[in-house]
Structures are given as structure tokens and as C-alpha cells.
Design a protein around this motif. Structure first.
Motif, PDB file in Angstrom:
ATOM      1  N   TYR A 112       5.211  46.568 -22.987  1.00  0.00           N
ATOM      2  CA  TYR A 112       5.676  47.281 -24.178  1.00  0.00           C
ATOM      3  C   TYR A 112       6.775  46.473 -24.853  1.00  0.00           C
ATOM      4  N   VAL A 113       6.639  46.270 -26.170  1.00  0.00           N
ATOM      5  CA  VAL A 113       7.639  45.539 -26.943  1.00  0.00           C
ATOM      6  C   VAL A 113       8.428  46.557 -27.768  1.00  0.00           C
ATOM      7  N   PRO A 114       9.665  46.900 -27.366  1.00  0.00           N
ATOM      8  CA  PRO A 114      10.422  47.958 -28.044  1.00  0.00           C
ATOM      9  C   PRO A 114      10.575  47.752 -29.543  1.00  0.00           C
ATOM     10  N   SER A 115      10.776  46.512 -29.977  1.00  0.00           N
ATOM     11  CA  SER A 115      10.991  46.274 -31.406  1.00  0.00           C
ATOM     12  C   SER A 115       9.752  46.570 -32.242  1.00  0.00           C
ATOM     13  N   LEU A 116       8.588  46.585 -31.593  1.00  0.00           N
ATOM     14  CA  LEU A 116       7.336  46.870 -32.302  1.00  0.00           C
ATOM     15  C   LEU A 116       6.821  48.274 -32.037  1.00  0.00           C
ATOM     16  N   GLY A 117       7.331  48.900 -30.975  1.00  0.00           N
ATOM     17  CA  GLY A 117       6.905  50.255 -30.637  1.00  0.00           C
ATOM     18  C   GLY A 117       5.495  50.337 -30.089  1.00  0.00           C
ATOM     19  N   CYS A 118       5.017  49.270 -29.466  1.00  0.00           N
ATOM     20  CA  CYS A 118       3.658  49.281 -28.925  1.00  0.00           C
ATOM     21  C   CYS A 118       3.535  48.215 -27.835  1.00  0.00           C
ATOM     22  N   THR A 119       2.423  48.252 -27.120  1.00  0.00           N
ATOM     23  CA  THR A 119       2.148  47.211 -26.131  1.00  0.00           C
ATOM     24  C   THR A 119       1.464  46.029 -26.818  1.00  0.00           C
ATOM     25  N   LEU A 120       1.424  44.903 -26.127  1.00  0.00           N
ATOM     26  CA  LEU A 120       0.738  43.738 -26.681  1.00  0.00           C
ATOM     27  C   LEU A 120      -0.747  44.010 -26.900  1.00  0.00           C
ATOM     28  N   ALA A 121      -1.329  44.865 -26.059  1.00  0.00           N
ATOM     29  CA  ALA A 121      -2.760  45.164 -26.189  1.00  0.00           C
ATOM     30  C   ALA A 121      -3.069  46.060 -27.370  1.00  0.00           C
ATOM     31  N   GLU A 122      -2.039  46.591 -28.029  1.00  0.00           N
ATOM     32  CA  GLU A 122      -2.248  47.410 -29.220  1.00  0.00           C
ATOM     33  C   GLU A 122      -2.102  46.601 -30.510  1.00  0.00           C
ATOM     34  N   LEU A 123      -1.840  45.317 -30.375  1.00  0.00           N
ATOM     35  CA  LEU A 123      -1.634  44.465 -31.556  1.00  0.00           C
ATOM     36  C   LEU A 123      -2.918  43.724 -31.932  1.00  0.00           C
ATOM     37  N   PRO A 124      -3.186  43.562 -33.214  1.00  0.00           N
ATOM     38  CA  PRO A 124      -4.281  42.676 -33.628  1.00  0.00           C
ATOM     39  C   PRO A 124      -4.018  41.262 -33.117  1.00  0.00           C
ATOM     40  N   ALA A 125      -5.074  40.558 -32.773  1.00  0.00           N
ATOM     41  CA  ALA A 125      -4.920  39.219 -32.196  1.00  0.00           C
ATOM     42  C   ALA A 125      -4.110  38.297 -33.094  1.00  0.00           C
ATOM     43  N   ALA A 126      -4.350  38.359 -34.398  1.00  0.00           N
ATOM     44  CA  ALA A 126      -3.638  37.458 -35.319  1.00  0.00           C
ATOM     45  C   ALA A 126      -2.142  37.713 -35.294  1.00  0.00           C
ATOM     46  N   PHE A 127      -1.742  38.983 -35.165  1.00  0.00           N
ATOM     47  CA  PHE A 127      -0.310  39.292 -35.122  1.00  0.00           C
ATOM     48  C   PHE A 127       0.282  38.895 -33.773  1.00  0.00           C
TER      49      PHE A 127
END
Length: 208
Positions: free
Chosen positions: A168-183
Motif C-alpha cells: 500500500y502506497v499511502p500517498s496514492l491511497g492504493c496498492t501497487l496492484a490497483e495502479l495502471p501499468a503505465a502509472f
């Protein structure tokens, strides 16, 4: 004979190498270079044993072996998850944690069980990534960087790979697996260390 037009990613794992390949293609887009995987070579040897006690050491082992076989500039990485409440586990043994053949959902389940009584403020963790560039003449260049975060209470997200669903990345409010690959490819530990390594790689290719 050394081939100055080729950079080889020292990996047989195409899914893991997708991030590295995308970042290399972006960083080297203006240079006349071909990016290949070690797996692209039909007679490629099996991966060398990663028996170093550091990420840098393991990356160097892979890059050196690849450069010796391909006679091309070779690029390798090694990464792991370090959880502070578990004294840095699984760390350099992240891939082999709970057995190399154990699927990552099971590995994550074991880690979450070990952390079940640990409050959020003590679940701090980081992904650490090291890369090594090896040249056919034996030169080695190494780089290392991290991405800070904490361990979630449960896996979230379907993207990424490995331990991404529980990081979980606090500054983004989500886990890495919730991010689009490009981001993810712009903010990850691997992206950060690649930003250090690519200028060195560009310099080597220009000199070749």
C-alpha cells in the motif's frame, strides 16, 4: 564478438521483464539499439544461482553471466520486499520465501498472518530494487533505490505481479496492484532505479 547494437535483459521471465523492457525502450528510444531478453536466445543457459546476500550481488551475478554468454551489454535486476515489523523479511529471499514454487497469493497469505496483530502504523515496508549493467569486457555498474509504503490488511487489485497486491502506497491511497501499468512504471522502485541506470547505459551505447 561484442554487439554494440544490442542490450540484453538477463532474464528468462517475460512477465517480470515487461516493466524493465518498457522502461528501457522509453529511455533508449532515440538510439539505434535492439533490446532482447536472454530467453530470446535458443541455446541460452539456465539462470545462474542467485546466492549473494544482497540485491546488488544477485543482479551482478545475472548481468555478468548474461554478458559472458551474449557478448552484449547486459542488464539485470533484483528486488525484494522488506517489512520492518518482520526485521526486514522476506528481503533478499522474497522470491524464495515459503518455497520458490509457492504461488505469490500463498506467500502473501503467510505474511499477512504473521502481521495480523501488527497495527497499521507499524506495518511500514519498502520495495528495494538493484540493477547491474555488465559489459562484455567485464565492467560493472550498479544502482539501487526504494519505494516506501506499508503492508495492507488484505490483497487489493489485479494488476502488477509478486507482492504488489499487499503493498500500500499511502500517498496514492492504493496498492501497487490497483495502479495502471503505465502509472506504476513511473513511480515504482524499479522505475526509480532505472532513472539512475539509463544515463549510464546511454553513455555506454554511445561509446560502443
Amino acid at each position: 564478438m561484442a554487439d554494440s547494437r544490442v542490450v540484453v535483459i538477463a532474464s528468462h521471465n517475460r512477465s517480470k521483464s515487461r516493466e524493465i523492457e518498457a522502461l528501457l525502450r522509453e529511455g533508449l528510444a532515440d538510439l539505434p539499439v535492439m533490446i532482447r531478453l536472454l530467453a530470446d536466445y535458443p541455446d541460452a543457459p539456465p539462470p545462474p544461482e542467485e546466492n549473494a546476500d544482497s540485491y546488488v550481488g544477485n543482479a551482478v551475478i545475472k548481468a555478468r553471466a548474461c554478458a559472458a554468454f551474449t557478448c552484449a551489454i547486459s542488464f539485470a535486476d533484483d528486488a525484494g520486499l522488506e517489512i520492518d515489523a518482520l526485521n526486514g523479511m522476506p528481503g533478499v529471499h522474497s522470491r524464495r520465501f515459503a518455497g520458490e514454487e509457492t504461488p505469490f497469493p500463498a506467500k502473501m497469505g503467510i505474511l499477512l498472518e504473521m502481521l495480523k496483530d501488527v497495527p497499521p502504523e507499524r506495518r511500514t515496508a519498502r520495495f528495494r530494487c538493484a540493477v547491474a549493467i555488465a559489459t562484455p569486457d567485464g565492467a560493472i555498474y550498479t544502482f539501487e533505490d526504494t519505494l516506501e509504503g506499508r503492508i495492507a490488511d488484505a490483497p487489493r487489485g489485479q494488476a502488477g505481479f509478486g507482492y504488489d497486491p499487499i503493498f500500500y502506497v499511502p500517498s496514492l491511497g492504493c496498492t501497487l496492484a490497483e495502479l495502471p501499468a503505465a502509472f506504476k512504471n513511473r513511480i515504482s522502485h524499479r522505475a526509480k532505479v532505472m532513472r539512475q541506470a539509463i544515463p549510464q547505459l546511454r553513455g555506454l551505447l554511445r561509446e560502443a
